[in-house]
Design a protein around this motif. Sequence first.
Motif, PDB file in Angstrom:
ATOM      1  N   GLU A  10       0.849  -1.186   0.000  1.00 55.16           N
ATOM      2  CA  GLU A  10       0.000   0.000   0.000  1.00 55.16           C
ATOM      3  C   GLU A  10       0.891   1.245   0.000  1.00 55.16           C
ATOM      4  OE1 GLU A  10      -3.879   0.091   2.293  1.00 55.16           O
ATOM      5  OE2 GLU A  10      -2.775  -1.429   3.424  1.00 55.16           O
ATOM      6  N   GLY A 105      -3.758   3.803  -4.868  1.00 55.98           N
ATOM      7  CA  GLY A 105      -3.316   3.670  -3.491  1.00 55.98           C
ATOM      8  C   GLY A 105      -2.364   2.519  -3.256  1.00 55.98           C
ATOM      9  N   ALA A 130      -8.891   4.269  -3.890  1.00 59.69           N
ATOM     10  CA  ALA A 130      -8.765   4.511  -2.461  1.00 59.69           C
ATOM     11  C   ALA A 130      -9.344   5.896  -2.153  1.00 59.69           C
ATOM     12  CB  ALA A 130      -7.304   4.434  -2.044  1.00 59.69           C
ATOM     13  N   THR A 136      -9.668  -0.324   2.637  1.00 68.01           N
ATOM     14  CA  THR A 136      -8.741  -1.327   2.114  1.00 68.01           C
ATOM     15  C   THR A 136      -8.136  -2.128   3.255  1.00 68.01           C
ATOM     16  OG1 THR A 136      -8.188   0.188   0.301  1.00 68.01           O
ATOM     17  CG2 THR A 136      -6.699  -1.673   0.655  1.00 68.01           C
ATOM     18  N   ARG A 244     -10.466  -4.398  -1.344  1.00 63.04           N
ATOM     19  CA  ARG A 244     -11.029  -3.078  -1.086  1.00 63.04           C
ATOM     20  C   ARG A 244     -12.521  -3.085  -1.404  1.00 63.04           C
ATOM     21  NH1 ARG A 244      -7.948   0.983  -4.368  1.00 63.04           N
ATOM     22  NH2 ARG A 244      -6.495   0.808  -2.618  1.00 63.04           N
TER      23      ARG A 244
END
Length: 327
Positions: A10, A105, A130, A136, A244
């Motif tokens: 991430e 993201g 995101a 997420t 997500r």
Amino acid sequence: MRDTWYPVLESKRLGRRPVGLTRLGRRLVLWRDAQGRPVAQEAACPHRGADLSRGRVVNGCLECPYHGLRFAAEGACVRVPCDGDARPIRADLRVKGYVVREGLGLVWLWWGEEREELSPLPWSQELPEAGAGACTATLTWNVPFARVMEGNLDLHHFPFAHRRWAPGMGTLLDPYTARLEGDVIHTRGVLREDDGKPWNGRSGFVAEIRVLFPHLVLLHFGELTRAMAVATPIDAENTWVVFRYRSGLPLLGGLVAWFLVRTEVRLIQPEDYALLRDSEPRHPAREDFHLVRADAGIALWYRLYERRLEAQRRTLPPAPAPTAASG
């Protein structure tokens, strides 16, 4: 699977300090250069094998924690403190790097042959972004990559594997369709009661799953909720999974997405993980299964998987024997 973008971290996890991780069977170090761009390199220092993820970023370069050698984003060594600044630096004192990009993201790594023009990040216009309205989570599973992807395409396990959370969900998957268009597997199904009647177009749980081979899943639940799941091999036995949820519900979309992700993490995913982890064989082929009609999407994925693996075996040179790095 080569020639593919894999998410490895991430974006929010990559700050000022280097991050060490294992992805695709390689020990990597990720860090940001002076412009804030992500860099991915082999974690072993080419000098004597120290773990570069234990180092620090100095003046836009990665400094080894053992002897202070510094490496630029393109991999060249730019400083050897023990030799002083006047002595030329050997050209072979460089660290191997990988092409990375940021999007949605996530930090994505190109796994394949380097080219002048690489393909764009997969489905960047369709995947849930995101930010506001989204949530997420990531998981590390002791499950081989193919088994994880098999589970992502499985609709008809839900009323059994997760019966505590879906009481009364029908067990008949009908109608159900699965088709292949290029590298995309399209599946759509309705889980409903087996009442002997044709589907009325309203009852039951409707789900649409699309997979961009080999590893990216896009799911639609109704009109307002989208979800994605992406799997990246850590090594032959373990897989990193990022998923997500995004809700289009006005004002409350972020809360809904957070609730759905927490439900997955705490209730649904642990049950899926246990079942996939203990399934045998750990590295299956299609002939190991006796698939039924509701497994048509899984059959399509394994067909593509086996074709691509065979094509790679014919074109790639034999891998060199691994050597142990000292440090």
